[in-house]
Design an enzyme around this catalytic site. Structure first.
Site, PDB file in Angstrom:
ATOM      1  N   LYS A 111      22.444  42.255  58.520  1.00  0.00           N
ATOM      2  CA  LYS A 111      23.077  41.471  58.330  1.00  0.00           C
ATOM      3  C   LYS A 111      24.270  40.652  58.881  1.00  0.00           C
ATOM      4  CE  LYS A 111      25.397  43.991  54.341  1.00  0.00           C
ATOM      5  NZ  LYS A 111      25.742  45.551  53.332  1.00  0.00           N
ATOM      6  N   GLU A 157      34.892  42.279  58.336  1.00  0.00           N
ATOM      7  CA  GLU A 157      35.657  41.643  58.099  1.00  0.00           C
ATOM      8  C   GLU A 157      36.559  42.018  57.127  1.00  0.00           C
ATOM      9  OE1 GLU A 157      32.867  41.657  54.255  1.00  0.00           O
ATOM     10  OE2 GLU A 157      31.319  40.677  55.440  1.00  0.00           O
ATOM     11  N   HIS A 160      32.107  40.541  41.679  1.00  0.00           N
ATOM     12  CA  HIS A 160      31.282  40.855  43.114  1.00  0.00           C
ATOM     13  C   HIS A 160      30.323  40.158  41.579  1.00  0.00           C
ATOM     14  CE1 HIS A 160      26.896  42.305  44.830  1.00  0.00           C
ATOM     15  NE2 HIS A 160      26.472  41.579  43.832  1.00  0.00           N
ATOM     16  N   HIS A 205      30.140  51.672  45.855  1.00  0.00           N
ATOM     17  CA  HIS A 205      29.149  50.272  46.122  1.00  0.00           C
ATOM     18  C   HIS A 205      27.649  50.283  45.730  1.00  0.00           C
ATOM     19  CE1 HIS A 205      32.642  49.946  49.045  1.00  0.00           C
ATOM     20  NE2 HIS A 205      31.949  50.653  49.906  1.00  0.00           N
ATOM     21  N   LYS A 222      26.152  49.409  41.935  1.00  0.00           N
ATOM     22  CA  LYS A 222      26.263  49.147  40.904  1.00  0.00           C
ATOM     23  C   LYS A 222      25.676  49.859  39.580  1.00  0.00           C
ATOM     24  CE  LYS A 222      24.627  44.479  43.285  1.00  0.00           C
ATOM     25  NZ  LYS A 222      23.471  43.900  43.806  1.00  0.00           N
ATOM     26  N   GLU A 252      25.872  39.244  51.284  1.00  0.00           N
ATOM     27  CA  GLU A 252      24.933  39.068  51.389  1.00  0.00           C
ATOM     28  C   GLU A 252      23.286  38.460  51.409  1.00  0.00           C
ATOM     29  OE1 GLU A 252      22.813  42.838  51.432  1.00  0.00           O
ATOM     30  OE2 GLU A 252      23.898  43.448  50.063  1.00  0.00           O
ATOM     31  N   ARG A 266      14.546  39.489  47.936  1.00  0.00           N
ATOM     32  CA  ARG A 266      13.847  40.917  46.847  1.00  0.00           C
ATOM     33  C   ARG A 266      13.862  40.132  45.325  1.00  0.00           C
ATOM     34  NH1 ARG A 266      16.858  44.651  45.295  1.00  0.00           N
ATOM     35  NH2 ARG A 266      18.449  45.344  47.056  1.00  0.00           N
TER      36      ARG A 266
HETATM   37  P1  ADP Z   1      24.642  46.610  50.599  1.00  0.00           P
HETATM   38  O1  ADP Z   1      24.512  45.961  51.206  1.00  0.00           O
HETATM   39  O2  ADP Z   1      25.451  47.988  51.541  1.00  0.00           O
HETATM   40  O3  ADP Z   1      24.791  46.014  48.850  1.00  0.00           O
HETATM   41  P2  ADP Z   1      27.267  44.896  50.944  1.00  0.00           P
HETATM   42  O4  ADP Z   1      27.303  43.761  52.062  1.00  0.00           O
HETATM   43  O5  ADP Z   1      26.123  43.717  49.466  1.00  0.00           O
HETATM   44  O6  ADP Z   1      26.289  45.664  50.473  1.00  0.00           O
HETATM   45  O7  ADP Z   1      29.159  45.070  49.525  1.00  0.00           O
HETATM   46  C1  ADP Z   1      28.364  45.899  48.881  1.00  0.00           C
HETATM   47  C2  ADP Z   1      29.197  45.935  48.181  1.00  0.00           C
HETATM   48  O8  ADP Z   1      30.754  46.643  48.910  1.00  0.00           O
HETATM   49  C3  ADP Z   1      30.354  44.902  47.431  1.00  0.00           C
HETATM   50  O9  ADP Z   1      30.000  44.184  46.418  1.00  0.00           O
HETATM   51  C4  ADP Z   1      31.597  45.677  47.087  1.00  0.00           C
HETATM   52  O10 ADP Z   1      31.922  45.967  46.365  1.00  0.00           O
HETATM   53  C5  ADP Z   1      31.464  46.100  48.686  1.00  0.00           C
HETATM   54  N1  ADP Z   1      32.350  44.863  50.146  1.00  0.00           N
HETATM   55  C6  ADP Z   1      31.607  44.717  50.199  1.00  0.00           C
HETATM   56  N2  ADP Z   1      32.466  43.526  51.634  1.00  0.00           N
HETATM   57  C7  ADP Z   1      33.316  44.005  50.912  1.00  0.00           C
HETATM   58  C8  ADP Z   1      35.029  43.296  51.503  1.00  0.00           C
HETATM   59  N3  ADP Z   1      34.905  41.902  52.664  1.00  0.00           N
HETATM   60  N4  ADP Z   1      36.140  43.383  51.021  1.00  0.00           N
HETATM   61  C9  ADP Z   1      35.455  44.041  49.688  1.00  0.00           C
HETATM   62  N5  ADP Z   1      35.010  44.789  49.461  1.00  0.00           N
HETATM   63  C10 ADP Z   1      34.040  44.539  50.161  1.00  0.00           C
END
Ligand code: ADP
Length: 450
Positions: A116, A200, A208, A235, A237, A287, A291
């Site tokens: 990531k 971050e 999202h 986190h 869905k 990210e 896939r």
């Molecule tokens: P994963 O790869 O585990 O799915 P992601 O980076 O896609 O992780 O993040 C998954 C979820 O985590 C996001 O949809 C959001 O709900 C929360 N999240 C990720 N980054 C942030 C952020 N900077 N601020 C607030 N929530 C975040």
């Protein structure tokens, strides 16, 4: 075109891929663990090979066994589905080395996006806006404190190797940052074998929103609009919809085109999803998933495009069967993820399905491998069904979703259907007025189940 595809997965997604193959006149090979000998994907496939014991590490993740299965059955291609080996660059390379086509992106892109930190650096280079945060990894406590000072609290610490909503921790102030960082690191090390972390800004009320991309080997890159996946628990869905209630048609096209243009510069191949947080009219990259995603059917619902079919065609070297201007967004689609879980505690509820009656009718799709008498094994993900509903507009879609959920009978085990029914009775949800933190608060406020 391929003659035979091995499907390196189980459950509803194995069926989903099988169905696309069948319609294309391609024969299928199922793989399964000893726990899945009676599974629907095994019953439907033309051939099946047992690749190991129940434990996924020894079966669905067992690369030598899966390659042998493909060789024994003479499969020309392997579709990995989602999860398991779908984002394993090493697996994609090994498949290719055996003269078999991996139905997915190039190994280099799987590798870049699987880290990531590297993904974010790449996104930035491609001109994709990112969440403000550290430039790459943060190694020491002092470095973390410096970054946080610059960006501002709260901050989220994320594991470079994270995924599936795991490996993330929030620090609200400088005082708790060292402790949060130590815990996050230890957890990342234990879960992913890699404790590289990055930071971050933790956004307070984002949605999202993710963009579906599809690219062929002839330089064509098309976006299929967005999906709103803000309804999450830990986190992960729970319900997804397309289009997002937060965007208008112009924002959708402008942003979609911008993302497609960036992905074209990358030289990407296959389907992919670029994920963003959206707050105050701004998009921030988090990210890219290299896939097919669980929630791809909502995009299929509003575009009428069979993503798996296109994925297979692209992998065989064919050009995309449509151009950007051919893509029309029609109506609204919602997907409910139905899990074998208690709808309050979310603890898994494996066991025997005594009755099974899925809903049907216009605009209703059920992607599931359940049948009456099936025993949901305790070894795998608890997703047992996806209910996807399409309507001419969001309102019609919601009404249809309610009646479809009411019709759905899954007897013998507890599922999250009652939670979805409670959710769609809520005004904020009905109005599309929610962010990524909303569902957790909603769940916390629910009364005990009768
Ligand atoms: P994963 O790869 O585990 O799915 P992601 O980076 O896609 O992780 O993040 C998954 C979820 O985590 C996001 O949809 C959001 O709900 C929360 N999240 C990720 N980054 C942030 C952020 N900077 N601020 C607030 N929530 C975040």
């Amino acid at each position: 075109m391929f003659e035979k595809v091995l499907i390196a997965n189980r459950g509803e997604i194995a069926l989903r891929v099988h169905r696309a193959c069948r319609e294309m006149g391609i024969r299928t090979v199922a793989i399964h663990s000893t726990a899945d000998a009676d599974a629907m994907h095994v019953r439907l496939a033309d051939e099946s090979v047992c690749v190991g014991p129940p434990n996924a590490a020894a079966s669905y993740l067992n690369i030598p066994a899966i390659i042998s299965a493909a060789e024994i059955t003479n499969a020309d291609a392997i579709h990995p589905g989602y999860g398991f080996l779908s984002e394993n660059a090493n697996f994609a390379s090994i498949v290719a080395e055996h003269g078999i086509t991996f139905i997915g992106p190039k190994p280099e892109h799987i590798r870049i996006m699987g880290d990531k930190i590297e993904a974010k650096v790449t996104a930035k280079r491609l001109g994709i806006p990112c969440v403000p945060g550290s430039e790459g990894a943060v190694r020491t406590e002092a470095e973390a404190l410096r970054v946080a000072e610059e960006i501002g609290y709260p901050m989220i610490l994320k594991a470079a190797a994270g995924g599936g909503g795991r490996g993330m921790k929030v620090a609200r102030n400088a005082e708790e940052l060292p402790r949060v960082m130590a815990t996050a690191r230890a957890e990342a090390k234990a879960s992913f074998g890699d404790d590289s972390m990055y930071m971050e800004r933790y956004l307070q009320k984002p949605r999202h929103i993710e963009v579906q991309i599809i690219a062929d080997s002839h330089g064509n890159v098309v976006h299929l609009g967005e999906r709103d996946c803000s309804l999450q628990r830990r986190h992960q869905k729970i319900l997804e919809e397309a289009p997002s209630p937060a965007l208008n048609a112009e924002e959708r096209l402008t942003f979609g085109n911008q993302v497609a243009e960036s992905i074209r510069k990358l030289g990407y191949l296959g389907v992919g999803t670029v994920e963003f947080l959206y707050e105050d009219g701004q998009f921030f990259f988090i990210e890219m998933n290299t896939r097919l995603q669980v929630e791809h059917p909502v995009t299929e619902g509003i575009t009428g495009i069979d993503l798996v079919r296109e994925q297979i065609r692209i992998a065989s070297g064919a050009p995309l069967s449509f151009r950007q201007e051919d893509v029309k967004f029609n109506g609204h689609a919602i997907e409910c993820r139905i899990n074998a879980e208690n709808p309050r505690t979310f603890s898994p509820t494996p066991g025997k399905i005594t009755d099974y009656h899925p809903p049907g009718g216009l605009g209703v799709r059920v992607d599931s491998a359940l049948y009456s008498g099936y025993r949901v094994p305790p070894y795998y993900d608890s997703l047992i069904s996806k209910l996807i509903v399409h309507g001419a507009n969001r309102n019609e879609c919601l009404m249809r979703l309610r009646r479809a959920l009411e019709e759905y009978v899954i007897g013998g085990i507890e599922t999250t259907i009652p939670l979805h029914l409670e959710l769609i009775a809520n005004n904020d949800f009905m109005n599309g007025d929610y962010d990524i933190h909303w569902l957790e608060k909603f769940i916390a406020g629910l009364p005990p189940l009768k």
